[in-house]
Design a protein around this motif. Structure first.
Motif, PDB file in Angstrom:
ATOM      1  N   VAL A 193       0.841  -1.200   0.000  1.00  9.91           N
ATOM      2  CA  VAL A 193       0.000   0.000   0.000  1.00  9.91           C
ATOM      3  C   VAL A 193       0.873   1.247   0.000  1.00  9.91           C
ATOM      4  O   VAL A 193       0.632   2.204  -0.750  1.00  9.91           O
ATOM      5  CB  VAL A 193      -0.949   0.014   1.223  1.00  9.91           C
ATOM      6  N   ALA A 194       1.919   1.252   0.837  1.00 10.89           N
ATOM      7  CA  ALA A 194       2.793   2.420   0.935  1.00 10.89           C
ATOM      8  C   ALA A 194       3.525   2.679  -0.374  1.00 10.89           C
ATOM      9  O   ALA A 194       3.772   3.838  -0.743  1.00 10.89           O
ATOM     10  CB  ALA A 194       3.790   2.223   2.072  1.00 10.89           C
ATOM     11  N   ALA A 195       3.856   1.612  -1.088  1.00 12.52           N
ATOM     12  CA  ALA A 195       4.557   1.777  -2.356  1.00 12.52           C
ATOM     13  C   ALA A 195       3.651   2.401  -3.409  1.00 12.52           C
ATOM     14  O   ALA A 195       4.097   3.241  -4.211  1.00 12.52           O
ATOM     15  CB  ALA A 195       5.080   0.424  -2.839  1.00 12.52           C
ATOM     16  N   GLU A 196       2.389   2.017  -3.418  1.00 11.73           N
ATOM     17  CA  GLU A 196       1.444   2.514  -4.425  1.00 11.73           C
ATOM     18  C   GLU A 196       0.759   3.811  -3.994  1.00 11.73           C
ATOM     19  O   GLU A 196       0.425   4.650  -4.835  1.00 11.73           O
ATOM     20  CB  GLU A 196       0.390   1.451  -4.714  1.00 11.73           C
ATOM     21  N   LEU A 199       1.120   8.404   0.799  1.00 13.44           N
ATOM     22  CA  LEU A 199       0.503   9.181   1.881  1.00 13.44           C
ATOM     23  C   LEU A 199      -0.475   8.318   2.681  1.00 13.44           C
ATOM     24  O   LEU A 199      -0.456   8.316   3.913  1.00 13.44           O
ATOM     25  CB  LEU A 199      -0.219  10.409   1.294  1.00 13.44           C
ATOM     26  N   LEU A 200      -1.330   7.591   1.964  1.00 14.12           N
ATOM     27  CA  LEU A 200      -2.285   6.728   2.639  1.00 14.12           C
ATOM     28  C   LEU A 200      -1.584   5.625   3.414  1.00 14.12           C
ATOM     29  O   LEU A 200      -1.934   5.334   4.567  1.00 14.12           O
ATOM     30  CB  LEU A 200      -3.249   6.118   1.619  1.00 14.12           C
ATOM     31  N   GLY A 201      -0.583   5.021   2.806  1.00 15.02           N
ATOM     32  CA  GLY A 201       0.149   3.956   3.482  1.00 15.02           C
ATOM     33  C   GLY A 201       0.805   4.435   4.756  1.00 15.02           C
ATOM     34  O   GLY A 201       0.800   3.741   5.774  1.00 15.02           O
TER      35      GLY A 201
END
Length: 239
Positions: A193-196, A199-201
């Motif tokens: 998630v953090a890679a894609e 900010l959200l990750g």
């Protein structure tokens, strides 16, 4: 039995039949059940049994469970009222309105069943009316009028209800899951998630160690301040 009406508040309260039972006693016990089990756990028979009377005794005071819910709702709305809110609003409308909002939030967290029953229950009791008058008085003294007066109060109330609904959902999720264990099990997923979505990750990862109660209170106050800033701007421009 009292005649049915659109609301229990639209007819005079009947006097107690005897000293063993009053409407206030019935309502307070109903609130205890609602706090513990929600509206599904509430029934006229259950309340009567807990008070040591027959179910028929309750019908002297109300015609149905729905009317008992009306009474219970107004009972807890009374917890929001504050005697000095009106005086404070003369010089500090933001502080007075924020105080009502925070007290409303606290009440809803103590009695979460209110959120599920608020929409379908007439809100015409004395505490509800006094609370509405208090909020409108604060905003009226701040300079709001007409339809804007209604809209401003609704905006604050909607914020409280939405924030508490979200908070209760988050707290329930946190109660069901150990945050540290979840983070360990979902580590690879969080990295993807953090890679894609960096900010959200990052924010998802930050919730692992957050104090949910303090964070919910902080978010509520932050959004309320933003809302009051917006109301202040409209008041200043007259639009």
């Amino acid at each position: 039995m009292p005649e049915p009406s659109p609301s229990v508040w639209m007819r005079p309260e009947r006097p107690p039949r005897d000293r063993r039972l009053t409407r206030r006693q019935i309502v307070r016990y109903a609130v205890e059940i609602l706090d513990a089990e929600g509206s599904r756990g509430l029934s006229m028979r259950r309340v009567a049994s807990g008070l040591g009377v027959t179910a028929g005794s309750l019908y002297w005071y109300m015609t149905s469970k729905d009317e008992l819910l009306e009474l219970a709702l107004d009972e807890v709305l009374g917890e929001i009222l504050d005697g000095d809110a009106g005086e404070r609003s003369r010089d500090d409308w933001r502080g007075a309105l924020a105080q009502l909002a925070h007290r409303n939030r606290a009440m809803l967290l103590r009695h979460p069943w209110v959120l599920s029953d608020l929409a379908g229950t007439p809100n015409l009791g004395p505490n509800a009316l006094a609370l509405g008058e208090a909020g409108l008085t604060v905003l009226s003294r701040a300079g709001f009028a007409g339809a804007d007066l209604d809209a401003a109060l609704t905006a604050v109330n909607d914020h409280v209800i939405g924030a508490v609904t979200s908070e209760l959902s988050w707290r329930a999720a946190m109660d069901r899951t150990n945050a540290a264990e979840w983070a360990e099990q979902a580590g690879e997923f969080l990295r993807r998630v953090a890679a894609e979505h960096p900010l959200l990750g990052g924010r998802m990862a930050a919730t692992v160690t957050v104090d949910a109660e303090r964070e919910c209170e902080r978010r509520f106050a932050f959004a309320l301040d933003c809302l009051l800033d917006g109301l202040e701007a409209r008041r200043a421009t007259g639009g």
